[in-house]
Scaffold this motif. Structure first.
Motif, short mmCIF file in Angstrom:
data_model
loop_
_atom_site.label_atom_id
_atom_site.label_comp_id
_atom_site.label_asym_id
_atom_site.label_seq_id
_atom_site.Cartn_x
_atom_site.Cartn_y
_atom_site.Cartn_z
N SER A 198 0.83 -1.21 0.00
CA SER A 198 0.00 0.00 0.00
C SER A 198 0.87 1.26 0.00
N LEU A 199 1.98 1.22 0.74
CA LEU A 199 2.90 2.36 0.73
C LEU A 199 3.50 2.56 -0.65
N LEU A 200 3.84 1.45 -1.31
CA LEU A 200 4.34 1.53 -2.69
C LEU A 200 3.26 2.08 -3.61
N GLY A 201 2.01 1.68 -3.36
CA GLY A 201 0.90 2.22 -4.14
C GLY A 201 0.76 3.72 -3.95
N TRP A 202 1.00 4.19 -2.72
CA TRP A 202 0.94 5.63 -2.44
C TRP A 202 2.01 6.37 -3.24
N VAL A 203 3.22 5.80 -3.29
CA VAL A 203 4.29 6.41 -4.09
C VAL A 203 3.89 6.45 -5.57
N TYR A 204 3.27 5.38 -6.04
CA TYR A 204 2.82 5.34 -7.44
C TYR A 204 1.75 6.40 -7.69
N ILE A 205 0.83 6.57 -6.75
CA ILE A 205 -0.22 7.58 -6.90
C ILE A 205 0.38 8.98 -6.98
N LEU A 206 1.38 9.26 -6.14
CA LEU A 206 2.00 10.58 -6.15
C LEU A 206 2.77 10.84 -7.43
#
Length: 315
Positions: free
Chosen positions: A125-133
């Motif tokens: 999920s943290l990696l997903g947050w980086v992807y979203i940003l």
């Protein structure tokens, strides 16, 4: 308010540092309390680090509020700053408490490996947050759908995205339900994301359906529907479709897009379905449908010799 709290946090940090300096030279504890002094000093240093870090975050947040006018980018930047400061503060406090900076960093590496194995979902999920940003498939304020969740994005945190739910199992017709939905950011890496309101083209196509009988003058009915939509949406739709065509020209997709409302015909069991296709903003779909339907129905009813409605148990 944030600036005042930030200055107050800096004052607490400064007082803690002054207390460390004074106690280190002026405080001579009893022999039975010799082991207490180092921990008191370390505790004060940890307080100074925590309070100072919090002050930095508050002042940076206040500065971003003045310098970054885009609230979406301000939200993302604030999250990044918070994450960096928290990590730095944890490392600094651990180093102060143990007096072993290299050991702390090495231990963090070992612990990090264990955490990676044990907490795969949160880290994804943290990696997903980086992807979203970085890739921005959506941002705060967008209306999106991820799997069964649909709504307006109100927060993108490190691990989850929070939506104001639209539709769901409580209401229909593109209306808010009043509930919030929390979606793990990891879904961005494994599921389809539908964005209804991206910045470069915040419009979607929708339809209004009218059922008429086979005795209806279809040319007349279709012309009425097009005329109503043209009066309410035509000029704005033409301008927005021109923007869409410019974006489409930059892709290898060859697609014909009509710049005015159109009407398609579908055959039913005992009726003909006329589907008016138009362009509008996602949050105005139901309002636009209501206005179109009411006006079209009124004009149909004003011409009973040309428009008839189906009757019977199959309708």
């Amino acid at each position: 308010m944030k600036r005042r709290l930030g200055y107050l946090a800096f004052l607490v940090a400064l007082l803690a540092i002054v207390a460390v300096s004074v106690l280190q030279t002026a405080w001579t504890p009893a022999e039975s309390q010799q082991s207490l002094k180092p921990w008191v000093l370390k505790g004060l240093l940890a307080l100074a680090i925590g309070s100072g870090t919090y002050g930095v975050y508050l002042l940076l947040s206040a500065g971003m509020g003045r310098l970054v006018h885009d609230r979406r980018r301000r939200h993302d930047l604030r999250n990044v700053v918070r994450l960096v400061l928290v990590i730095a503060a944890i490392i600094a406090v651990a180093g102060v408490l143990t007096d072993q900076w290299l050991g702390v960093l090495f231990s963090l590496g070992i612990v990090g490996f264990g955490v990676t194995v044990a907490l795969q979902q949160p880290l994804t999920s943290l990696l997903g947050w980086v992807y979203i940003l970085s890739m921005r498939p959506y941002q705060v304020g967008d209306r999106i759908r991820i799997e069964d969740a649909k709504g307006d994005v109100i927060d993108v945190d490190f691990l989850v995205t929070t939506l104001w739910e639209v539709e769901g199992d409580l209401v229909s017709s593109h209306q808010p339900s009043g509930r919030t939905v929390t979606v793990p950011n990891s879904l961005i890496l494994t599921s389809e994301v539908f964005n209804y309101s991206r910045d470069d083209f915040p419009f979607v196509w929708s339809e209004v359906s009218m059922q008429v009988s086979y005795e209806t003058d279809l040319d007349f009915a279709r012309s009425v529907m097009r005329a109503v939509a043209d009066e309410q949406l035509g000029d704005e739709m033409e301008r927005n479709v021109a923007t869409y065509r410019e974006q489409l020209a930059e892709t290898p997709v060859d697609l014909e897009v009509q710049d005015r409302p159109s009407v398609n015909v579908a055959q039913g069991e005992t009726w003909v379905e006329l589907r008016l296709r138009f362009l509008t903003r996602p949050r105005q779909i139901q309002r636009t449908k209501n206005a179109l339907y009411e006006e079209i129905l009124a004009r149909f009813q004003a011409n009973p010799d040309k428009v008839a409605f189906p009757v019977g148990r199959f309708r």
